[in-house]
Design a protein around this motif. Sequence first.
Motif, PDB file in Angstrom:
ATOM      1  N   GLU A 188     -10.665  16.673 -12.270  1.00 51.87           N
ATOM      2  CA  GLU A 188      -9.811  16.659 -13.460  1.00 51.87           C
ATOM      3  C   GLU A 188     -10.645  16.427 -14.714  1.00 51.87           C
ATOM      4  N   LYS A 189     -11.606  15.542 -14.624  1.00 51.36           N
ATOM      5  CA  LYS A 189     -12.474  15.292 -15.777  1.00 51.36           C
ATOM      6  C   LYS A 189     -13.327  16.515 -16.088  1.00 51.36           C
ATOM      7  N   ASP A 190     -13.785  17.195 -15.043  1.00 54.96           N
ATOM      8  CA  ASP A 190     -14.637  18.365 -15.250  1.00 54.96           C
ATOM      9  C   ASP A 190     -13.928  19.442 -16.065  1.00 54.96           C
ATOM     10  N   VAL A 191     -12.638  19.629 -15.796  1.00 55.49           N
ATOM     11  CA  VAL A 191     -11.902  20.685 -16.501  1.00 55.49           C
ATOM     12  C   VAL A 191     -11.091  20.144 -17.666  1.00 55.49           C
ATOM     13  N   HIS A 192     -11.243  18.848 -17.955  1.00 58.40           N
ATOM     14  CA  HIS A 192     -10.589  18.210 -19.109  1.00 58.40           C
ATOM     15  C   HIS A 192      -9.065  18.334 -19.058  1.00 58.40           C
ATOM     16  N   ILE A 193      -8.513  18.284 -17.855  1.00 54.34           N
ATOM     17  CA  ILE A 193      -7.058  18.283 -17.695  1.00 54.34           C
ATOM     18  C   ILE A 193      -6.718  17.120 -16.775  1.00 54.34           C
ATOM     19  N   CYS A 194      -6.403  15.981 -17.378  1.00 56.91           N
ATOM     20  CA  CYS A 194      -6.196  14.752 -16.611  1.00 56.91           C
ATOM     21  C   CYS A 194      -4.704  14.494 -16.433  1.00 56.91           C
ATOM     22  N   VAL A 195      -4.209  14.681 -15.220  1.00 52.71           N
ATOM     23  CA  VAL A 195      -2.782  14.566 -14.925  1.00 52.71           C
ATOM     24  C   VAL A 195      -2.492  13.327 -14.091  1.00 52.71           C
ATOM     25  N   GLN A 196      -3.269  13.123 -13.023  1.00 54.78           N
ATOM     26  CA  GLN A 196      -2.951  12.069 -12.055  1.00 54.78           C
ATOM     27  C   GLN A 196      -3.940  10.907 -12.086  1.00 54.78           C
ATOM     28  N   GLN A 197      -4.641  10.741 -13.194  1.00 55.11           N
ATOM     29  CA  GLN A 197      -5.665   9.703 -13.255  1.00 55.11           C
ATOM     30  C   GLN A 197      -5.086   8.301 -13.073  1.00 55.11           C
ATOM     31  N   VAL A 198      -3.952   8.026 -13.708  1.00 57.32           N
ATOM     32  CA  VAL A 198      -3.359   6.684 -13.594  1.00 57.32           C
ATOM     33  C   VAL A 198      -2.888   6.434 -12.168  1.00 57.32           C
ATOM     34  N   ASN A 199      -2.131   7.368 -11.630  1.00 51.20           N
ATOM     35  CA  ASN A 199      -1.615   7.181 -10.273  1.00 51.20           C
ATOM     36  C   ASN A 199      -2.745   7.044  -9.259  1.00 51.20           C
ATOM     37  N   ALA A 200      -3.812   7.822  -9.453  1.00 53.35           N
ATOM     38  CA  ALA A 200      -4.941   7.735  -8.521  1.00 53.35           C
ATOM     39  C   ALA A 200      -5.544   6.340  -8.538  1.00 53.35           C
ATOM     40  N   ARG A 201      -5.716   5.767  -9.713  1.00 56.17           N
ATOM     41  CA  ARG A 201      -6.310   4.430  -9.799  1.00 56.17           C
ATOM     42  C   ARG A 201      -5.370   3.356  -9.259  1.00 56.17           C
ATOM     43  N   VAL A 202      -4.080   3.534  -9.453  1.00 51.29           N
ATOM     44  CA  VAL A 202      -3.112   2.583  -8.894  1.00 51.29           C
ATOM     45  C   VAL A 202      -3.196   2.587  -7.371  1.00 51.29           C
ATOM     46  N   ILE A 203      -3.238   3.781  -6.788  1.00 53.10           N
ATOM     47  CA  ILE A 203      -3.304   3.866  -5.324  1.00 53.10           C
ATOM     48  C   ILE A 203      -4.625   3.305  -4.812  1.00 53.10           C
ATOM     49  N   ARG A 204      -5.720   3.618  -5.486  1.00 50.28           N
ATOM     50  CA  ARG A 204      -7.016   3.105  -5.042  1.00 50.28           C
ATOM     51  C   ARG A 204      -7.058   1.579  -5.126  1.00 50.28           C
ATOM     52  N   SER A 205      -6.389   1.002  -6.122  1.00 55.81           N
ATOM     53  CA  SER A 205      -6.324  -0.463  -6.218  1.00 55.81           C
ATOM     54  C   SER A 205      -5.502  -1.035  -5.070  1.00 55.81           C
ATOM     55  N   TRP A 206      -4.388  -0.375  -4.761  1.00 51.19           N
ATOM     56  CA  TRP A 206      -3.548  -0.830  -3.644  1.00 51.19           C
ATOM     57  C   TRP A 206      -4.320  -0.752  -2.327  1.00 51.19           C
ATOM     58  N   ILE A 207      -5.080   0.317  -2.147  1.00 51.36           N
ATOM     59  CA  ILE A 207      -5.910   0.445  -0.940  1.00 51.36           C
ATOM     60  C   ILE A 207      -6.905  -0.709  -0.868  1.00 51.36           C
ATOM     61  N   ALA A 208      -7.513  -1.051  -2.007  1.00 52.72           N
ATOM     62  CA  ALA A 208      -8.462  -2.168  -2.015  1.00 52.72           C
ATOM     63  C   ALA A 208      -7.785  -3.471  -1.629  1.00 52.72           C
ATOM     64  N   LEU A 209      -6.541  -3.693  -2.090  1.00 52.12           N
ATOM     65  CA  LEU A 209      -5.805  -4.890  -1.695  1.00 52.12           C
ATOM     66  C   LEU A 209      -5.531  -4.907  -0.201  1.00 52.12           C
ATOM     67  N   LEU A 210      -5.160  -3.767   0.343  1.00 53.61           N
ATOM     68  CA  LEU A 210      -4.909  -3.696   1.785  1.00 53.61           C
ATOM     69  C   LEU A 210      -6.170  -4.019   2.575  1.00 53.61           C
ATOM     70  N   ARG A 211      -7.312  -3.681   2.024  1.00 48.59           N
ATOM     71  CA  ARG A 211      -8.585  -3.954   2.705  1.00 48.59           C
ATOM     72  C   ARG A 211      -9.074  -5.386   2.456  1.00 48.59           C
ATOM     73  N   GLY A 212      -8.495  -6.039   1.424  1.00 49.12           N
ATOM     74  CA  GLY A 212      -8.941  -7.386   1.097  1.00 49.12           C
ATOM     75  C   GLY A 212     -10.050  -7.435   0.069  1.00 49.12           C
TER      76      GLY A 212
END
Length: 950
Positions: free
Chosen positions: A659-683
């Motif tokens: 998304e950054k490469d083509v300068h069209i950022c649509v799901q950046q927020v949701n992606a980071r939210v999910i990655r944070s949740w995954i980190a919580l699940l892992r501890g």
Amino acid sequence: MPLPAPPDGRATAKGDIAAPHGLDRRRSASADRGAWVERSDGSLSRRGLRGREAELEQLRAVLASVVRTGSGALVLLRGEPGIGKTALLGEVVTTAGAACFSVGLGKADELHHIVPLSSLAACLLYGDRPLLTSDAFADLTRHHDQRIWLVERVAEAIEARAAEMPVLIALDDVQWADSLSRFALKQLPTRLRTSPVLWVLTGRQDPDGPAQEIVAAAEDRLLTVTVPLGPLSGTAIGQLAGDTLGAAVDERVRELLDGAGGNPFLAVEMLTGLRTTGPSGETVPEGLVVGVRGRLRSLKPSTLRFLQMGAVLGRRFGFLDAAALYGRPSAGLLAELEEAVRAGLLDDDGDQLVFRHDLLRQAVYVDIPPSARKALHREAAGHLVSAGHRPIDAVSHILRGARPGDDEAVALLRQAADDVLSVTPGLAADLMTRAFELVPPGRPLWYDVGVQAIVCLTRAGRNREALATGDRLLAARPPLETFGRIQAALGGTLWNMDVAEELRRRAETALALGGAAPEVEARLTALRALALSRGEDLGVALDAGENALRAALATGDREAHVLALFGLGESALNAGANAVALERFTALSAVDPAFLPEEIVAHQHMDDFETGRRLLLRAADDGGAVRQTMLLWAQASQHLGLGGLDDAEADLVTMERLEKDVHICVQQVNARVIRSWIALLRGDREAARHQLTAARERRATKPNPGNTAAVRFLEALIADDEGNTALALDKIRQMQQDGPFMRWRLLRTWVDSAIRMALSGADHALAEDLAAQAEAHGARNPAVPTATGIAAQAAGLVRGDLAQLEHAVALLGESPRPLVRAGAQADLGRALLTAGRGAEAKAALTRAHGLFAESGAHAAAARVQRDLDRAGAGSRRAATPRPVQGWEALTASEKKIARLVAAGHTNRSAADLLVVSPHTVNTHLTSAFRKLSVNSRVQLAHVVMALPED
């Protein structure tokens, strides 16, 4: 997309590719020499690169490193014009060819930098065994709007060749590379860093230019070497003079050479030309102008004029094109051509004429009066189009020669923009901006060009410019029909800017005024419905969408049809009507296959992950028609839903990068939210907080209600994990102010966590509200086990109803989502434990522990283990955290991919076997290389071969 031609300048056997300027499949004479050689006119030195011994040794060392390690490298030869970059590049090409490299050589051209991929195409189609055949290249460039897909296919072709032998990609004068080639060059060296591929670029000294951008994109990820070429020493210049003159260098010659400033090409030209003087206000070195002027004075006036026509056309030009611009038949210019070649000014490669150095062309060019240059460029554009060249081939001349009011130039710019929009929207936007400037305001054509400019600017992500253009058009009080067209064109702009209310207002205003053509009215109706999908009353949005769909079908307008179906799908998903959303998105992807990712996600909302898998497999085969970043979002959602946390995270990392490469950022927020949740699940609290910070930063640039709700809930999760229940509840209450919790479809499977927080904070009213929302969502989706099961789970938690929790587990037994099943089993186990039913509690908690552990949610599994300990089940061995380095640090997917690549698979073949994106394979492979401390596929193979048998 316009198709760059085979670089021999002729049509292919099938005649399917037109010939752009500046491409030559065969080795150019100057490149094959590898260094300057003596000519009959004495204008070049004998073989050898005087004064460049140290640079040559450095380049040979990089070549050897690529062969020895099997990993990639990038070299930039940087210096002023004439300093010897091309000669040094030629020596690298010769050395690499002798070392059995597969060589791709190209040269970018100042006047032909518009044609998409033309610069890199020369490298790909070069030589007797090109990296891509003309037919393969033509097929590559036919795909719609897929810069990412196209670059990946180019990477696969190079990767396949690199599996056989080392590869050298050499591009001269990268500062003039077209925008799509520059985009590819910023991706490919890093993408192919694990293969023996050496990239050697030459560029002028510009710290902010394309060459430096390409180096910056690659450094820290592979070996990058910048070789600055400074002035030659006095000794080397003296040797060069001796080579050129063939005699001892006297004091008079030394004084003349002082004016060359150590520039070898300039020194040779000064020695070769007659020594005359004359001022020059141009940026071309004055000594060169003086030397070339001296030589030109010996030419016939007709030969000089012929050279000037060629200089206008570019460094490489067709004999027929120059003759047409001159206004004489080609047969009548043979004597002039022969004289120019004898004078050492032109080379004839059999297909095109080439100024022996671009500095020579510039020296001829600057002697043309500026007003004459402008007129000649405009004439050149007309001649090229009349001769059958594509509009895009004439654009460079149009940009230099067109004047306001030139409708023919505007038409050519519009056609060229339309041709390149799908692959280089930024270029299309630039062309249309220029076209808009050429049309006097207020004319009907001004409005037409302005509307096309809005579309191109929006596609390029330049939404503010698009909106400013539209508002400028509207301020001129256009006719009603035109007013509607402008507002319809601005619809995509406003949607991208996340101003749905403004979109609704504008669409309703245009509809109320009337006067629009039926198809434009249908688009405005659909845009209004789409805007309403972000509003509070989704019933109104769905009704508006149905009306829009009827209008679209009645007019037969495809754009209105797509907008209406998209709006209906969005409204249905926001309302939680999953079956309706699936119906709409399925119809939408049938009309426009680019929306297949939306259909895949809609199937996932229906718990139909098997169909999602089949569609992802189909998308991998048909990749050129699908938006790659959204496809990665669908793939991540598939992996996440099925409990593949590692794979989901890799998909999200890849999606964010693309998304950054083509300068069209649509799901950046949701992606980071999910990655944070995954980190919580892992501890991993540190990683979770890092992702939260990133999510907040991205929300600041896209602060729509959905993104705001997702970030607030993430803040609640982290606060709860850290024991701050009050803050967690405050964040959930803030969410509810923007809309009900279940409105935000990303969060629907996490409502149980919100209810637990509410109960922990003794806010029973909030817990009951959340449970009621879950119950309503389940009622809307009776055929979706996850929806009905979560509804029962929510009711059981709020009411403390053991039977409801048992019912929830039974319903979720049909759900394909292991993490959702694990949460319900854990809730049931704890309730059974509280009720004193220890044996049943142990069974439920054991199942929960197994599901969490299998998904890699080790922190969640550890919490369940504590409950098992309370139940007297005995301690299970806690999952050992993965080490940071070594084979055991790899995830399961990374191990699979490492073994496949070590066995000789390319990224594409590994992706096909695993039914994932090649981009995701690259992400996994990058992580594996880092953990294993290797830099090439050869080194990886050695690591895998040394592993014990499974």
